[in-house]
Design a protein around this motif. Structure first.
Motif, PDB file in Angstrom:
ATOM      1  N   MET B   5      34.043  -3.112  13.002  1.00  0.00           N
ATOM      2  CA  MET B   5      34.297  -4.213  13.929  1.00  0.00           C
ATOM      3  C   MET B   5      34.021  -3.665  15.309  1.00  0.00           C
ATOM      4  N   VAL B   7      33.508  -4.468  19.545  1.00  0.00           N
ATOM      5  CA  VAL B   7      34.038  -5.377  20.553  1.00  0.00           C
ATOM      6  C   VAL B   7      33.230  -5.224  21.839  1.00  0.00           C
ATOM      7  N   TYR B  50      33.398 -10.209  19.195  1.00  0.00           N
ATOM      8  CA  TYR B  50      33.678  -9.339  18.051  1.00  0.00           C
ATOM      9  C   TYR B  50      32.524  -9.452  17.077  1.00  0.00           C
ATOM     10  N   LEU B  52      31.191  -8.102  13.220  1.00  0.00           N
ATOM     11  CA  LEU B  52      31.513  -7.444  11.957  1.00  0.00           C
ATOM     12  C   LEU B  52      30.206  -6.986  11.320  1.00  0.00           C
ATOM     13  N   GLU B  74      33.612  -0.989  22.238  1.00  0.00           N
ATOM     14  CA  GLU B  74      34.442  -0.308  21.238  1.00  0.00           C
ATOM     15  C   GLU B  74      33.807  -0.550  19.882  1.00  0.00           C
ATOM     16  N   HIS B  76      35.115   0.129  15.887  1.00  0.00           N
ATOM     17  CA  HIS B  76      36.131   0.656  14.982  1.00  0.00           C
ATOM     18  C   HIS B  76      35.665   0.523  13.544  1.00  0.00           C
ATOM     19  N   GLU B  77      35.704   1.622  12.804  1.00  0.00           N
ATOM     20  CA  GLU B  77      35.487   1.489  11.369  1.00  0.00           C
ATOM     21  C   GLU B  77      36.722   0.819  10.783  1.00  0.00           C
ATOM     22  N   VAL B  78      36.508  -0.167   9.940  1.00  0.00           N
ATOM     23  CA  VAL B  78      37.630  -0.908   9.329  1.00  0.00           C
ATOM     24  C   VAL B  78      37.518  -0.789   7.811  1.00  0.00           C
TER      25      VAL B  78
END
Lengths: 82, 82
Positions: B5, B7, B50, B52, B74, B76-78
């Motif tokens: 994800m 941003v 955002y 994905l 940013e 982030h691995e989710v």
């Protein structure tokens, strides 16, 4: 009805089971506010959780999260999507 | 392969057409890095977007966003989702 992305910080180390339990708790009472939590994604390393929902307002989304013990740190209405 | 994800901030006033164009630009070259952008959501009021995606690394995701002119603020691995 709007679509919302809410963000939770300080969830370092969250597990898959904890994410499922938190999501299930939201689903169990979401109808009280006309909200539906669609998806959630978690980054245990940074402690960030993103939840995608629909509902009448950001406040309605937050009321469900508060009642289940995990108020969101940010809630953004996301009227645009692809 | 991981799920990410990312941003973007400072996108106040982004329109639906601009979001579609940015997403289409990413899709057009994503295979170069083995990335796939699945969905994106935008809040024009706060200027937050955002995205994905799936791919081999956060760096691979960022390289695509950089080439299309909108580096993420940013990523982030989710690994966890419901």
């Amino acid at each position: 009805m709007g679509t919302y992305m809410d963000v939770h910080h300080n969830m370092v180390g969250i597990t898959g089971d904890q994410l499922k339990e938190a999501h299930a708790a939201d689903l169990a009472i979401e109808k009280d506010e006309g909200v539906h939590f669609q998806r959630a994604w978690a980054d245990p390393a940074s402690g960030t959780v993103y939840c995608l929902s629909t509902g009448p307002s950001a406040e309605a989304v937050q009321r469900i999260h508060e009642r289940t013990g995990h108020a969101a740190d940010e809630i953004h209405e996301v009227p645009l999507s692809v």
